[in-house]
Design an enzyme around this catalytic site. Structure first.
Site, PDB file in Angstrom:
ATOM      1  CB  THR A 176      -7.174   9.466  37.733  1.00 31.00           C
ATOM      2  OG1 THR A 176      -8.274  10.367  37.699  1.00 31.00           O
ATOM      3  CG2 THR A 176      -6.268   9.711  36.548  1.00 31.00           C
ATOM      4  CE  LYS A 212      -9.284  11.265  34.657  1.00 30.31           C
ATOM      5  NZ  LYS A 212      -8.735  12.390  35.527  1.00 30.31           N
ATOM      6  CB  THR A 224      -9.593  17.627  36.214  1.00 27.52           C
ATOM      7  OG1 THR A 224      -9.035  18.695  36.852  1.00 27.52           O
ATOM      8  CG2 THR A 224      -8.485  16.652  35.939  1.00 27.52           C
ATOM      9  CD  GLU A 253     -11.040  13.433  43.421  1.00 28.02           C
ATOM     10  OE1 GLU A 253     -10.970  14.446  44.124  1.00 28.02           O
ATOM     11  OE2 GLU A 253     -10.147  13.058  42.644  1.00 28.02           O
ATOM     12  CG  ASN A 294      -9.509  16.178  46.961  1.00 24.93           C
ATOM     13  OD1 ASN A 294      -8.879  15.953  45.940  1.00 24.93           O
ATOM     14  ND2 ASN A 294     -10.830  16.065  47.023  1.00 24.93           N
ATOM     15  CB  SER A 301      -4.290  13.570  43.393  1.00 22.64           C
ATOM     16  OG  SER A 301      -5.144  14.579  43.885  1.00 22.64           O
TER      17      SER A 301
END
Lengths: 393, 393
Positions: free
Chosen positions: B148, B174, B185, B265, B388, B393
């Protein structure tokens, strides 16, 4: 109006030179009686500053005649030398006022792990004592001297009508960011001219902090220096009912807590997270706390995105033992728009306008009982990251 | 090498059109046997996606012949219709492969609260089945299709030598951000040609995830879709000792977990928080978790500031019941420099260079026992807030 609003109190705020900026950094609040009732609540962090160690002992007898507060150094993790600094500060106040050091509470805020410029602090005490006054300006000066990254001084006042006359409760607080459970990073002094004993003061203060400061959770961090002091002079000659005193102290604390959230470091939104229909207040608080701790939720609010999926995901992290609820019955509303009903999408998130004001209301309905709690937090912004990465604090 | 490294497995990664970007979004991993042993660990979040509900049931018998995974939609909070979508996906795989739907696990990742484009997903399944292969390229294609916000596909392989020959364990994962306790996650598929029964596979997988993925805590968020699947084909004809299998699965999980942290991220530092000399492993983990959850610590690291005061302040938030220690005995080292000794300042923070590399080692010595735990997290950066807040998302 602030800590000088109630009869029997004088205050001062001066520059002792602890801050490189040269702005005021030393505050003194004195209770001239006739009573010298005192109660205090401190951080529950196991790592505490020397001023907290000192003040915990000093307030044990339920009496205090003065509180001395400084910004420009927290005096935390400073060893035996740091404790001597706190003690020396209390002694300096005692000498300047002609009282005993054990009746002087000390509170400090600033960088952790660095010794204070204690000689400057001690030298500043007589200057502060010399400028004590009972007027508004003195109260504001004290509230200004305890500011660190705060952009405005924070004060609040409430009154209670009794058959024997009016009782006043006033307060000041500092804190911006690091607002957390079981007290925000903050110093708060509340004064009242109510004629009450230590037990009554303590009960009112503990009830008030539990429902106000303990429900502010700006960034989940818990300070090592949090201190909330309540002093009662008895100068009004009136003794309010316990419930009335608690209500007034709670109102002052709530007012100050809201001001802390509104001034939190780098925040662009103040978020009220209300959890309704929980089985117990503790269950509601645990769910609200889980939502308030999510960087993903907080970053979404910064981006004006009412991302209910991230909210629901946080609600789901609370164990069934702590908060019984059915995940398929959860409703989530943002600013009054029910974006999630029964655990699934409902009204369009496009109906929620988060850009219009700083205030955001998130409501999570657990459909499990009848308890309700509101917790206050902030969004996660670029300015927060900047403020907390660009310099030591 | 990835999920196709072990004998008996084929994989594929194709574009079903779920992602607006048009990049691959559908992966299929097939176990051709002779055994079809399967074990799985799922998120402990009480709010879970339809694929998790489906797969929990499907894996109960300890067998699975295929896992189908998609990005471009998490299928969470999507009601009965969403569950039908997950079921239809499994049925499509069953039809394409000539097996039963109950032997097909489903895993999805993407936005919460929105129905999948199920018709595209179902239409993509025969395409994926038609491109199944047992080579490296097929394994990489599958690892790429589940990405993702990941910037690179994540794969790992380990081997075990046994008297009966070599056993291979391979995996793909992932996940980037929202890495949290009790699973990040993330979706992860591990394959092995070991000849083992469901109980052995389950024991190895649970031990491995507890010591790897459960100790990655990027931002404290816990996903609603986390899924880790282990499939064993028995194609090597060799049965490793339980400890050897656990070690190899743990090594693959650890490798993948490190890759997740490295690709989190918006992060600029990977932080290893080691808590030593705790009374128990749980105590050490609780202290490490408290430090890893602090936005103030994480923002300081982003600013290349080894702010031990913020670290100590977080350590102090852990209750004495959970982690006994004396606050005046705590040592803190950052990248090997003991900046705090016995709860106070020690070596100069200026000796710590946080700008030289992405890796940061924080060690907290509790001086209370002999248990030790390392937890992995990231710093808090402007890029994290941007990623974010700028999109859903």
């Amino acid at each position: 109006m602030s800590v000088t609003a109630a009869q029997g109190f004088r205050a001062a705020g001066v520059t002792a030179g602890l801050k490189a900026s040269g702005t005021p950094d030393l505050a003194l609040v004195v209770n001239d009686g006739p009573r010298h009732t005192a109660a205090a609540v401190f951080t529950t962090n196991r790592v505490v500053g020397a001023p907290v160690m000192w003040s915990r002992q000093a307030v044990k007898d339920g009496a205090a005649r003065a509180v001395v507060l400084n910004s420009g150094g927290a005096n935390v993790c400073t060893g035996p030398g740091g404790f001597q600094d706190a003690h020396a500060t209390a002694e300096a106040v005692a000498e300047a006022l002609g009282i005993g050091a054990i009746d002087v509470l000390v509170a400090s805020t600033g960088l952790i792990g660095v010794r204070l410029a204690a000689e400057k602090l001690v030298a500043g005490v007589p200057v502060a004592a010399g400028s004590l006054a009972d007027d508004d300006a003195a109260g504001t000066a004290a509230a200004t001297a305890i500011m660190t990254t705060d952009t405005v001084p924070k004060t609040a006042v409430r009154t209670i009508e009794t058959p024997d006359g009016t009782v006043t409760v006033g307060g000041m607080a500092k804190g911006a960011g690091m607002l957390a459970p079981a007290l925000a990073t903050m110093l708060c002094v509340i004064t009242t001219d109510a004629d009450v004993d230590p037990a009554a003061a303590d009960a009112a203060l503990r009830s008030a902090t539990r429902e106000t400061f303990d429900r502010v959770d700006s960034d989940g961090a818990m300070s090592t220096s949090d201190t909330v002091v309540l002093m009662a002079s008895g100068a009004s000659g009136a003794t309010p009912e316990p419930a009335a005193l608690t209500a007034a102290v709670t109102a002052v604390c709530a007012d100050l807590a809201r001001q802390l959230v509104a001034d939190a470091e780098g925040a662009s939104h103040e978020i009220a997270i209300t959890v309704t229909n929980a089985t117990t207040e503790d269950a509601a608080l645990a769910v609200a706390r889980a939502v308030s701790r999510s960087n993903l939720v907080k970053a979404a609010i910064f981006g004006n995105d009412p991302n209910w999926g991230r909210i629901l995901s946080q609600v789901g992290t609370v164990s069934e033992e702590v908060a019984p609820f059915d995940p398929l019955e959860l409703d989530v509303s943002v600013n009054g728009v029910m974006v999630c009903k029964a655990g699934g999408a409902h009204e369009s998130p496009d109906k929620v306008d988060l850009g219009a004001s700083r205030g955001v209301d998130i409501t999570v309905d657990l459909h499990a009982g009848d308890a309700e709690v509101t917790l206050w937090t902030n969004d996660l912004t670029h300015a927060y990251v900047h403020e907390n990465s660009a310099y030591s604090s």
